[in-house]
Design an enzyme around this catalytic site. Sequence first.
Site, PDB file in Angstrom:
ATOM      1  N   GLY A 151     -68.995  86.670  -6.232  1.00 49.10           N
ATOM      2  CA  GLY A 151     -68.030  85.578  -6.054  1.00 49.10           C
ATOM      3  C   GLY A 151     -66.628  86.159  -5.983  1.00 49.10           C
ATOM      4  CG  ASP A 187     -70.850  91.846  -1.660  1.00 42.26           C
ATOM      5  OD1 ASP A 187     -71.781  92.664  -1.583  1.00 42.26           O
ATOM      6  OD2 ASP A 187     -69.731  92.131  -2.117  1.00 42.26           O
TER       7      ASP A 187
END
Length: 488
Positions: free
Chosen positions: A91, A253
């Site tokens: 995140g 990611d």
Amino acid sequence: MTQHKEIGWNFENSYARLPETFYENIEPTPVRSPELVVLNKSLAKTLGLNVEELQREKGIDILAGNQLPDGALPIAQAYAGHQFGHFTMLGDGRAVLLGEQITPSGDRFDIQLKGSGRTLFSRGGDGRAALGPMLREYIISEAMYALGIPTNRSLSVVITGDSVIRETDLPGAILTRVASSHLRIGTFEYTAKWGDVEKLRILADYAIKRHFPDIEDNEDRYLSMFQEVVERQAKLIAKWQLVGFIHGVMNTDNMTISGETIDYGPCAFMDVYDPATVFSSIDMQGRYAYQNQPGIGQWNLARFAETLLPLLHEKQDHAVKLAEEALSTYEKLYHKHWFAGMREKLGIQNKEEQDKTLVEDLLAIMEKHKADFTNTFRALTLDKPEETAMSGTTEFTQWYEQWQARLERQEESKTAAHQLMKKVNPAVIPRNHRVEEALEAAVENEDYSVMERLINVLSDPYAYSAEQEEYATLPEPSNRPYRTFCGT
Ligand code: AMP
Ligand code: MG
């Protein structure tokens, strides 16, 4: 409230309207005394922003996260990812998405502050960024853009007036990153991890609407989306290889759905042609070495495919078969783009069976003689073979004759061949020693002029201008290999 209108911010917040699983609502943490040190004026104009207003106090306060522009709905995005092969929940640990700027021509770009403070996803980190790495991202991402490689872009760097603590105290900074979206393979991995197929469908539909609107009505739109991402990544990585760009941290990611390059941490351009080149200090095994990038692209796409299985078909066997078929096109697509690019780099405009050998032979000779990747193609473009490190060797002389004969066998003139070469072989790249020199002047001496000159020279890499000659020279030989860091 109207004050921000003058700057030209024009936000929509489509991502922040998705279910809450996908993000955390969070505002940037204010900083002590923001100061604008670089502003990308041409990008600002494209975005519909007023350059004068952006440079006033209010404009800078927004770029520093001290004020929110009207219409912003700030969030940190949730995502997961395979880091060096291992699955992790991640995140935005030091970034905040302000919103999506709708430009005067109707395009939509994420406006993200990087280094803007802690979030739910910060884990042990401070949520901040140091000036050097943010300037480095600015220089290299803008150089990539100018090279014609899909990438996120950099609008500005602001120093915060606060220090960040790394090995030593460093000046803190915030980069404003502009991207066609920040959807990553990791966003899908995060969603799939929860096993909620409806959420996955919402995310996939969102990605399709944003990046592949043409397939929105297709019955098998999720498979089409996967195929599109395969194509875009194959093309992107071929482009990296063709200029010698080494990303350095191709974790899932850091691989976008849009097909843009993202995450300029430990990246660097290869100088001497060596397929095993690695710059990143943490890539001990060379997982993300130059020669491994195309294969890693495929590995990452396989992780993406796994997340999509429940959407591809209700029967898992069948879904796997569909995904495998689509994924199997990657290698061919990659090779097609790479080879077409190599032909262009040699000024070849039609196809012959032997072209493959011609290309492979050149690369082998370059490797053997430790030739500089960029400057070899630059010398060939300028038809100055004597300037390459291979000059004078029998094998290169023979290769050169074969290449000349090859150019004579095509309809186009040699002049046309060299014109084509000038369009694809950069006269300059962000050379490591030049980037370091610019960062040192800025960070140590607050002298931004070295960087400004570098950015200017890199903004038109195919110009072959007189000024660029100086930037094509190689550094003094060093016995220490160049090392890069993740930029935290
Ligand atoms: P990256 O190596 O940039 O792809 O980052 C990997 C993860 O570490 C992401 O979740 C980042 O948000 C997080 N991260 C990197 N630097 C920091 C920092 N200084 N503070 C908090 N999180 C960070
Ligand atoms: Mg990242």
